[in-house]
Design a protein around this motif. Structure first.
Motif, mmCIF file in Angstrom:
data_model
loop_
_atom_site.group_PDB
_atom_site.id
_atom_site.type_symbol
_atom_site.label_atom_id
_atom_site.label_comp_id
_atom_site.label_asym_id
_atom_site.label_seq_id
_atom_site.Cartn_x
_atom_site.Cartn_y
_atom_site.Cartn_z
ATOM 1 N N ALA A 1 0.813 -1.212 0.000
ATOM 2 C CA ALA A 1 0.000 0.000 0.000
ATOM 3 C C ALA A 1 0.842 1.256 0.000
ATOM 4 N N PRO A 2 1.940 1.345 0.841
ATOM 5 C CA PRO A 2 2.757 2.562 0.798
ATOM 6 C C PRO A 2 3.373 2.799 -0.567
ATOM 7 N N GLU A 3 3.791 1.712 -1.248
ATOM 8 C CA GLU A 3 4.377 1.877 -2.573
ATOM 9 C C GLU A 3 3.348 2.402 -3.560
ATOM 10 N N THR A 4 2.114 1.908 -3.472
ATOM 11 C CA THR A 4 1.044 2.385 -4.344
ATOM 12 C C THR A 4 0.776 3.864 -4.107
ATOM 13 N N THR A 5 0.778 4.257 -2.814
ATOM 14 C CA THR A 5 0.554 5.665 -2.480
ATOM 15 C C THR A 5 1.644 6.541 -3.064
ATOM 16 N N ARG A 6 2.921 6.081 -2.955
ATOM 17 C CA ARG A 6 4.024 6.867 -3.509
ATOM 18 C C ARG A 6 3.890 7.000 -5.021
ATOM 19 N N THR A 7 3.428 5.929 -5.679
ATOM 20 C CA THR A 7 3.253 5.976 -7.129
ATOM 21 C C THR A 7 2.203 7.008 -7.511
ATOM 22 N N LEU A 8 1.094 7.031 -6.767
ATOM 23 C CA LEU A 8 0.036 7.997 -7.045
ATOM 24 C C LEU A 8 0.497 9.429 -6.775
ATOM 25 N N MET A 9 1.283 9.619 -5.700
ATOM 26 C CA MET A 9 1.761 10.953 -5.357
ATOM 27 C C MET A 9 2.690 11.506 -6.421
ATOM 28 N N ASN A 10 3.396 10.596 -7.117
ATOM 29 C CA ASN A 10 4.319 11.028 -8.164
ATOM 30 C C ASN A 10 3.666 11.094 -9.538
ATOM 31 N N ASP A 11 2.361 10.819 -9.615
ATOM 32 C CA ASP A 11 1.633 10.852 -10.876
ATOM 33 C C ASP A 11 1.222 12.304 -11.147
ATOM 34 N N GLU A 12 2.077 13.057 -11.860
ATOM 35 C CA GLU A 12 1.824 14.478 -12.069
ATOM 36 C C GLU A 12 0.556 14.741 -12.855
ATOM 37 N N PRO A 13 0.246 14.004 -13.945
ATOM 38 C CA PRO A 13 -1.024 14.250 -14.650
ATOM 39 C C PRO A 13 -2.234 14.118 -13.732
ATOM 40 N N LEU A 14 -2.186 13.132 -12.823
ATOM 41 C CA LEU A 14 -3.296 12.947 -11.899
ATOM 42 C C LEU A 14 -3.420 14.146 -10.956
ATOM 43 N N MET A 15 -2.265 14.604 -10.426
ATOM 44 C CA MET A 15 -2.292 15.720 -9.496
ATOM 45 C C MET A 15 -2.807 16.996 -10.182
ATOM 46 N N LEU A 16 -2.356 17.232 -11.414
ATOM 47 C CA LEU A 16 -2.806 18.424 -12.125
ATOM 48 C C LEU A 16 -4.276 18.332 -12.489
ATOM 49 N N ALA A 17 -4.732 17.123 -12.853
ATOM 50 C CA ALA A 17 -6.155 16.940 -13.170
ATOM 51 C C ALA A 17 -7.009 17.199 -11.937
ATOM 52 N N ALA A 18 -6.536 16.730 -10.776
ATOM 53 C CA ALA A 18 -7.274 16.971 -9.535
ATOM 54 C C ALA A 18 -7.319 18.469 -9.219
ATOM 55 N N LEU A 19 -6.185 19.160 -9.396
ATOM 56 C CA LEU A 19 -6.146 20.595 -9.151
ATOM 57 C C LEU A 19 -7.074 21.332 -10.115
ATOM 58 N N LYS B 1 9.312 31.185 -2.734
ATOM 59 C CA LYS B 1 10.026 32.232 -3.457
ATOM 60 C C LYS B 1 9.258 32.693 -4.696
ATOM 61 N N LEU B 2 7.975 32.348 -4.765
ATOM 62 C CA LEU B 2 7.049 32.763 -5.821
ATOM 63 C C LEU B 2 7.373 32.145 -7.174
ATOM 64 N N ARG B 3 8.063 31.008 -7.168
ATOM 65 C CA ARG B 3 8.364 30.298 -8.406
ATOM 66 C C ARG B 3 7.256 29.288 -8.692
ATOM 67 N N VAL B 4 6.920 29.116 -9.969
ATOM 68 C CA VAL B 4 5.876 28.179 -10.357
ATOM 69 C C VAL B 4 6.348 26.748 -10.076
ATOM 70 N N VAL B 5 5.520 26.015 -9.356
ATOM 71 C CA VAL B 5 5.778 24.582 -9.109
ATOM 72 C C VAL B 5 4.912 23.740 -10.033
ATOM 73 N N ARG B 6 3.629 24.113 -10.110
ATOM 74 C CA ARG B 6 2.702 23.409 -10.998
ATOM 75 C C ARG B 6 1.736 24.433 -11.584
ATOM 76 N N ALA B 7 1.251 24.165 -12.790
ATOM 77 C CA ALA B 7 0.249 25.013 -13.437
ATOM 78 C C ALA B 7 -0.705 24.134 -14.210
ATOM 79 N N THR B 8 -2.000 24.391 -14.063
ATOM 80 C CA THR B 8 -2.975 23.608 -14.814
ATOM 81 C C THR B 8 -2.970 24.050 -16.275
ATOM 82 N N GLU B 9 -3.468 23.160 -17.131
ATOM 83 C CA GLU B 9 -3.482 23.457 -18.561
ATOM 84 C C GLU B 9 -4.350 24.669 -18.873
ATOM 85 N N SER B 10 -5.474 24.776 -18.188
ATOM 86 C CA SER B 10 -6.368 25.911 -18.449
ATOM 87 C C SER B 10 -5.745 27.231 -17.988
ATOM 88 N N ALA B 11 -4.842 27.171 -16.995
ATOM 89 C CA ALA B 11 -4.149 28.384 -16.560
ATOM 90 C C ALA B 11 -3.240 28.894 -17.670
#
Length: 451
Positions: A4-22, A35-45
């Motif tokens: 289960a922890p390995e599955t959780t780590r895999t999901l946490m590193n799934d950037e498309p999933l995280m951006l879709a959720a955001l 420092k006001l640097r972009v970490v993630r940006a959604t496609e619609s942004a």
């Protein structure tokens, strides 16, 4: 088989999933580090901003660019939440207004970064990059358009609104717009300036009085709150209300009743309260001049009106509309404002805001002649900030005597221009918007001589 922890780590590193959720949660959005640097940006942004938003780029610099007025960048640098508007390039070389709502991400009292929710400004207010007329208020300014959006949203809810803005920015127009857009539009709109009346008279005007309550009270008076039953009461300069009356106003908000001066029984009232101030209520609270509990009851929805000096593009727009109004009143008819006069109007800081601008143009209509509003038609303080009719150090060489009430308008106008120019004819001609030769000829024809 994965744990289960390995599955959780895999999901946490799934950037498309995280951006879709955001995207699903916030729509167009950015995540920034401390420092006001972009970490993630959604496609619609990226679609909304009109450019790619790669990780590591400074969001404040990208969104605000080199603009002189950078309230969003300044708020982010200070670490405070902010809502504001920026202009971004749009189709066909036009600009688009984007509303940014910035919220800090905090953990254990430490700011880890930011979430920026983005939204294209538009809807009922009109095209985001064009001039807008909203209940008597003209603007091209994104911050004003955002205020209009808040007004439209707040009008339908029966909550208190506090309008903050300098003198002459249109606070009463905002209050009237809130009334006219609300379900109370068929009721009365009653406005009172809390700074214009002494405490005893203000109390009677607001809450009413019974017969015999004081000398001169020969009959009952309902007061503003009861007479506006079913409508809206606008309290201008509410920060000037005496402390003893603030307690009675708080009672109105809490119990929806008033007790008239000299009365004993509370009487029901059904009004919406919109208040306004040119100063900070929080500062008034800190200074002991205003009740904190009343402040929180009055400013459920705060609306901020930027001063005219921060809306330079609005000066010409508003000036043209005022000229149209003055033309409709008859008398002199102005077809256009000379470039020199417009430059002077746009350069002036307008401490009195739109009200001062209207006064200056009314002066110009009376003083000037002809279809073109010239620089010399404007008041001296518009042409020369800080100037007065007297010259520095008392120097008055070659200045003609002041105009008399009997003089024709053209003579008076030329004398005023020479007065402002210290007797210098070439400068006076520039003020009048004519050539030096024309000025000399008219002075000779009219019998005006420098002394």
């Amino acid at each position: 088989m994965s744990s289960a922890p390995e599955t959780t780590r895999t999901l946490m590193n799934d950037e498309p999933l995280m951006l879709a959720a955001l995207e699903d949660l916030a729509g167009p959005a950015l995540i920034l580090d401390e420092k006001l640097r972009v970490v993630r940006a959604t496609e619609s942004a990226e679609d909304l901003v009109g450019t790619s938003l790669p990780s590591g780029v400074n969001a404040a610099k990208l969104l605000c660019g080199g603009a002189t007025n950078r309230p969003i960048a300044e708020a982010l640098a200070k670490g405070v939440p902010v809502t504001g508007t920026v202009e971004r390039p749009y189709r066909g070389g036009r600009a688009r207004s984007i509303v940014i709502r910035a919220t800090p991400v905090m953990r254990d009292g430490r700011r880890l970064g930011w979430v920026l929710a983005l939204e294209a400004q538009g809807g009922a207010v009109g095209e985001p990059d064009g001039p807008v007329l909203f209940h008597g208020l003209w603007t091209r300014d994104p911050a004003m358009k955002q205020a209009f959006h808040v007004i439209e949203r707040a009008a339908g809810r029966d909550v208190t609104v506090l309008v903050r803005g300098e003198t002459g920015t249109g606070k009463e127009l905002v209050a009237r717009a809130l009334h006219e857009l609300s379900p109370r539009r068929d009721g009365r709109f009653a406005a009172i300036n809390c700074a214009a009346l002494p405490a005893t008279l203000l109390e009677s005007e607001l809450f009413g009085h019974v017969r015999g309550a004081f000398t001169g009270a020969v009959r009952d008076s309902p007061g503003f709150f009861r007479s506006a039953h079913g409508g809206t009461v606008f309290l201008d300069e509410v920060a000037e209300m005496p402390l003893e009356l603030q307690a009675k106003l708080l009672r109105v908000l809490e119990t929806r009743t008033v007790i008239p001066v000299g009365g004993r029984e509370p009487l029901p009232v059904d009004v919406r309260i919109v208040s306004a101030t040119h100063q900070s209520l929080r500062m008034a609270v800190e200074q002991g001049r205003f009740r904190s509990d009343l402040m929180f009851r009055l400013r459920v929805i705060p609306i901020f009106l930027p001063p005219l000096r921060q809306r330079v593009e609005d000066v010409g727009l508003i000036a043209q509309k005022i000229v149209e109004d003055l033309n409709a009143q008859g008398g002199r008819r102005v077809s256009r404002i000379a470039p020199g006069a417009m430059t002077a109007l746009e350069r002036h800081p307008w401490p009195g805001n739109v009200r001062e601008l209207r006064n200056a143009l009314e002066y110009a209509f009376v003083i000037g002649e002809g279809p073109i509003l010239q620089p010399g038609d404007l008041p001296v303080e518009i042409l020369e900030p800080g100037a007065s009719l007297g010259l520095a150090g008392g120097a008055r060489a070659n200045v003609p005597p002041p105009p008399t009430a009997e003089e024709p308008p053209e003579i008076a106008r030329i004398r005023r221009a020479l007065e402002r120019a210290g007797g210098h004819r070439e400068r006076a001609a520039q003020i009048l918007g004519i050539s030096r030769v024309t000025l000399w000829r008219r002075m000779r024809e009219l019998g005006i001589e420098s002394t």
